[in-house]
Design a protein around this motif. Structure first.
Motif, PDB file in Angstrom:
ATOM      1  N   ILE A  40       0.877  -1.169   0.000  1.00 10.27           N
ATOM      2  CA  ILE A  40       0.000   0.000   0.000  1.00 10.27           C
ATOM      3  C   ILE A  40       0.914   1.218   0.000  1.00 10.27           C
ATOM      4  CG2 ILE A  40      -1.691   1.376   1.271  1.00 10.27           C
ATOM      5  CD1 ILE A  40      -2.909  -1.100   0.049  1.00 10.27           C
ATOM      6  N   VAL A  41       0.744   2.063  -1.004  1.00 11.05           N
ATOM      7  CA  VAL A  41       1.545   3.277  -1.141  1.00 11.05           C
ATOM      8  C   VAL A  41       0.626   4.466  -0.872  1.00 11.05           C
ATOM      9  CG1 VAL A  41       2.917   4.693  -2.709  1.00 11.05           C
ATOM     10  CG2 VAL A  41       3.095   2.191  -2.807  1.00 11.05           C
ATOM     11  N   THR A  49      -1.409  10.886  -5.660  1.00 10.77           N
ATOM     12  CA  THR A  49      -2.634  11.661  -5.832  1.00 10.77           C
ATOM     13  C   THR A  49      -3.064  11.831  -7.286  1.00 10.77           C
ATOM     14  OG1 THR A  49      -1.346  13.703  -5.845  1.00 10.77           O
ATOM     15  CG2 THR A  49      -2.203  12.971  -3.707  1.00 10.77           C
ATOM     16  N   CYS A  50      -2.205  11.392  -8.227  1.00  9.06           N
ATOM     17  CA  CYS A  50      -2.523  11.602  -9.636  1.00  9.06           C
ATOM     18  C   CYS A  50      -1.816  10.565 -10.503  1.00  9.06           C
ATOM     19  CB  CYS A  50      -2.118  13.010 -10.069  1.00  9.06           C
ATOM     20  SG  CYS A  50      -0.324  13.273 -10.009  1.00  9.06           S
ATOM     21  N   LEU A  75      -4.508   3.549  -8.329  1.00  8.31           N
ATOM     22  CA  LEU A  75      -4.408   4.876  -7.728  1.00  8.31           C
ATOM     23  C   LEU A  75      -5.430   5.066  -6.610  1.00  8.31           C
ATOM     24  CD1 LEU A  75      -3.298   7.768  -7.621  1.00  8.31           C
ATOM     25  CD2 LEU A  75      -4.873   8.352  -9.463  1.00  8.31           C
ATOM     26  N   ASP A  76      -6.668   4.635  -6.816  1.00  5.87           N
ATOM     27  CA  ASP A  76      -7.726   4.882  -5.834  1.00  5.87           C
ATOM     28  C   ASP A  76      -7.435   4.246  -4.476  1.00  5.87           C
ATOM     29  OD1 ASP A  76      -9.189   6.411  -7.633  1.00  5.87           O
ATOM     30  OD2 ASP A  76     -10.273   4.667  -8.391  1.00  5.87           O
TER      31      ASP A  76
END
Length: 72
Positions: free
Chosen positions: A12-13, A17-18, A42-43
């Motif tokens: 888990i990172v 944010t993009c 990403l989510d």
């Protein structure tokens, strides 16, 4: 040493944010020797790495890129 013959590492990172962040993580993790496949969500911040990799090397690469990371 955490170096399985061929396996899966789930992380888990936090701090992504993009899509630019995803690209950075993809680049630094992909440069770690032994990485065969890489999937990033990403989510959720989930990163799945497949291959014969040293988990500590992968996590250090992510941290050096400016993100927090933990193994799940």
């Amino acid at each position: 040493m955490n170096n399985p013959p061929s396996g899966e590492l789930n992380l888990i990172v936090t701090g992504m944010t993009c899509q630019g962040c995803v690209g950075t993580v993809r680049r630094v993790v992909g440069a770690v020797p032994g990485v065969e496949d890489l999937v990033i969500d990403l989510d959720s911040g989930a990163v799945r790495v497949r291959g014969a990799v040293d988990a500590e090397a992968v996590m250090a690469a992510v941290r050096n890129a400016g993100y927090d990371v933990c193994r799940v």
